[in-house]
Design an enzyme around this catalytic site. Structure first.
Site, PDB file in Angstrom:
ATOM      1  N   ILE A  59       0.818  -1.216   0.000  1.00 23.55           N
ATOM      2  CA  ILE A  59       0.000   0.000   0.000  1.00 23.55           C
ATOM      3  C   ILE A  59       0.854   1.270   0.000  1.00 23.55           C
ATOM      4  O   ILE A  59       0.343   2.366   0.213  1.00 23.55           O
ATOM      5  CB  ILE A  59      -0.984   0.018   1.185  1.00 23.55           C
ATOM      6  CG1 ILE A  59      -0.255  -0.090   2.529  1.00 23.55           C
ATOM      7  CG2 ILE A  59      -2.002  -1.111   1.034  1.00 23.55           C
ATOM      8  CD1 ILE A  59      -1.169   0.050   3.738  1.00 23.55           C
TER       9      ILE A  59
ATOM     10  N   ILE B 244       7.629 -10.544  -9.589  1.00 24.99           N
ATOM     11  CA  ILE B 244       9.009 -10.090  -9.761  1.00 24.99           C
ATOM     12  C   ILE B 244       9.771 -11.049 -10.672  1.00 24.99           C
ATOM     13  O   ILE B 244      10.573 -10.625 -11.514  1.00 24.99           O
ATOM     14  CB  ILE B 244       9.680  -9.943  -8.387  1.00 24.99           C
ATOM     15  CG1 ILE B 244       9.088  -8.720  -7.670  1.00 24.99           C
ATOM     16  CG2 ILE B 244      11.192  -9.817  -8.509  1.00 24.99           C
ATOM     17  CD1 ILE B 244       9.463  -8.577  -6.227  1.00 24.99           C
TER      18      ILE B 244
ATOM     19  N   CYS C 205       6.851 -12.053   4.419  1.00 24.32           N
ATOM     20  CA  CYS C 205       7.381 -12.387   5.742  1.00 24.32           C
ATOM     21  C   CYS C 205       6.950 -13.766   6.228  1.00 24.32           C
ATOM     22  O   CYS C 205       7.540 -14.307   7.164  1.00 24.32           O
ATOM     23  CB  CYS C 205       6.951 -11.333   6.757  1.00 24.32           C
ATOM     24  SG  CYS C 205       5.154 -11.250   6.994  1.00 24.32           S
TER      25      CYS C 205
ATOM     26  N   ASP D 124       4.044  -5.064  -7.411  1.00 24.61           N
ATOM     27  CA  ASP D 124       3.336  -5.931  -6.472  1.00 24.61           C
ATOM     28  C   ASP D 124       2.298  -6.747  -7.242  1.00 24.61           C
ATOM     29  O   ASP D 124       1.752  -6.273  -8.244  1.00 24.61           O
ATOM     30  CB  ASP D 124       2.654  -5.123  -5.369  1.00 24.61           C
ATOM     31  CG  ASP D 124       2.440  -5.939  -4.103  1.00 24.61           C
ATOM     32  OD1 ASP D 124       3.105  -5.649  -3.088  1.00 24.61           O
ATOM     33  OD2 ASP D 124       1.622  -6.873  -4.123  1.00 24.61           O
TER      34      ASP D 124
END
Length: 391
Positions: free
Chosen positions: A13, A57, A79, A34
């Site tokens: 964001i 990516i 994460c 993203d």
């Protein structure tokens, strides 16, 4: 100085972009990348003129990266492979693949970036992926420093301990560089005691942390009764620790981050009060602490973040001590007296350091907002690290 050309990976964001603006480092984001459609809608809402690539990516070739001609990378890789409550799949987790791809192409770029900043969860620092990151930094000639930092060190009443790496392409070490150590404070923030560092022993990274001093009464020689439950699931040690946090005048009160409008929709429902009463981490507007808000906030109770007691004149101890012998209806009535509510998405954004003008598209649901914020970062912490890195 020429504005830096910044590549924002895992842009979410836009926390990194906001931090870049706050740092006042002359810079232009040449591309944000993203795969999340919902996150990209929020990013575009706040940065309508930034080149946003909605793709993986791994789907971007080395040649395409070279064409972007960037000299700074900001990134917050997934994460989940490193979280303490997750499976800790590390490199074997497919969500790590995109980051491994970055580490693979970085040395092969026509021109290496001058600056890199990476954010991840606590736990990344003991992962194999972190080891590969460090190998890559050293092979490419970067000087780097690792940190474990929380917003509370900047006076923000929120715990969100995160791993950071900042790196600069130069031959001389950074002026604050501590080889083999993870700093637990910002550089130039005063003397850091040796026990507040992480240390390397026999090739393994080990973090030293100080045990909290829960003996507040100096006349006592031992902490008798510190482990006994007083009310809720809290011991005397827990209560003492929270009182210490709330008396730390270097940290702001929560009330400075709260909304003034009608928040009735965020009151905890009766069934949640009854079922999870003993698990709630309850704070008041005058508190100087709050738990880390995760992506499950608003949907799950345990470990996802604090709730706010808006009836400040009601004594929480009295309410909880009266509960054991009451039937369910009376328990709900008692707990309702506290007027417990969730923090609103805007309030969490405030605690995360997003600017007042930050917003969500109207179609973004409350649940989606909580999830996106839980996956984001603290803007103020990153901003300060960017300032340190680019000095």
């Amino acid at each position: 100085m020429e504005p830096l050309r910044v590549l924002e990976l895992y842009s979410g964001i836009g926390g990194m972009h906001h931090a870049l603006r706050e740092s006042r480092v002359p810079a232009h984001v040449v591309a944000a990348i993203d795969v999340s459609t919902v996150a990209n809608e929020v990013y575009k809402h706040n940065f309508p003129h930034t080149h946003l690539l909605a793709k993986t990516i791994e789907g971007i070739s080395l040649e395409e990266f070279d064409k972007l001609s960037f000299n700074m990378i900001l990134m917050s890789p997934p994460c989940q492979p490193f979280t303490r409550i997750g499976l800790q799949g590390d490199m074997s987790d497919r969500r790590t693949n995109s980051f491994l791809y970055i580490l693979d192409i970085l040395p092969r770029l026509q021109k290496l970036p001058k600056y890199i900043l990476l954010e991840n969860v606590k736990g990344f620092e003991v992962s194999s992926t972190r080891g590969l990151l460090i190998q890559t930094m050293e092979a490419c000639g970067f000087q780097y420093q690792e940190f474990l930092l929380s917003p509370s060190s900047l006076g923000i009443p929120n715990s969100r301990l995160r791993y950071f790496l900042i790196a600069k392409l130069q031959s001389e070490p950074l002026c604050f560089q501590a080889p083999g150590q993870i700093l637990m404070e910002f550089p130039n923030s005063g003397t850091v005691q040796p026990q507040e560092y992480a240390v390397v022993e026999e090739g393994k990274l080990r973090v030293r942390t100080r045990e909290p001093d829960v003996c507040l009464d100096s006349s006592s020689t031992q902490c008798s009764g510190q482990d006994s439950i007083l009310f809720k699931h809290e011991t005397a040690a827990d209560i003492d620790r929270k009182r210490q946090q709330d008396s730390d005048l270097s940290v702001q009160m929560l009330k400075g981050f709260l909304e003034d409008g009608d928040t009735a929709q965020y009151l905890l429902p009766a069934k949640s009060l009854l079922r999870y009463a003993l698990l709630l981490d309850i704070v008041k507007p005058t508190s100087r602490r709050s738990m880390c808000f995760t992506k499950g906030y608003g949907s799950y109770i345990e470990g996802t973040g604090s709730v706010l007691q808006t009836a400040e004149d009601v004594q929480i101890e009295n309410i909880y001590k009266s509960l054991p012998d009451l039937p369910p209806e009376e328990k709900i009535a008692k707990l309702s007296m506290l007027k417990l509510r969730y923090f609103t998405p805007k309030e969490i954004a405030n605690l995360l350091g997003f600017p007042p003008e930050f917003g969500f598209p109207e179609k973004t649901t409350v649940k989606q907002r909580y999830r996106l914020l839980g996956n984001s970062l603290n803007v103020h912490v990153v901003s300060k690290l960017l300032t340190v890195l680019c000095e």
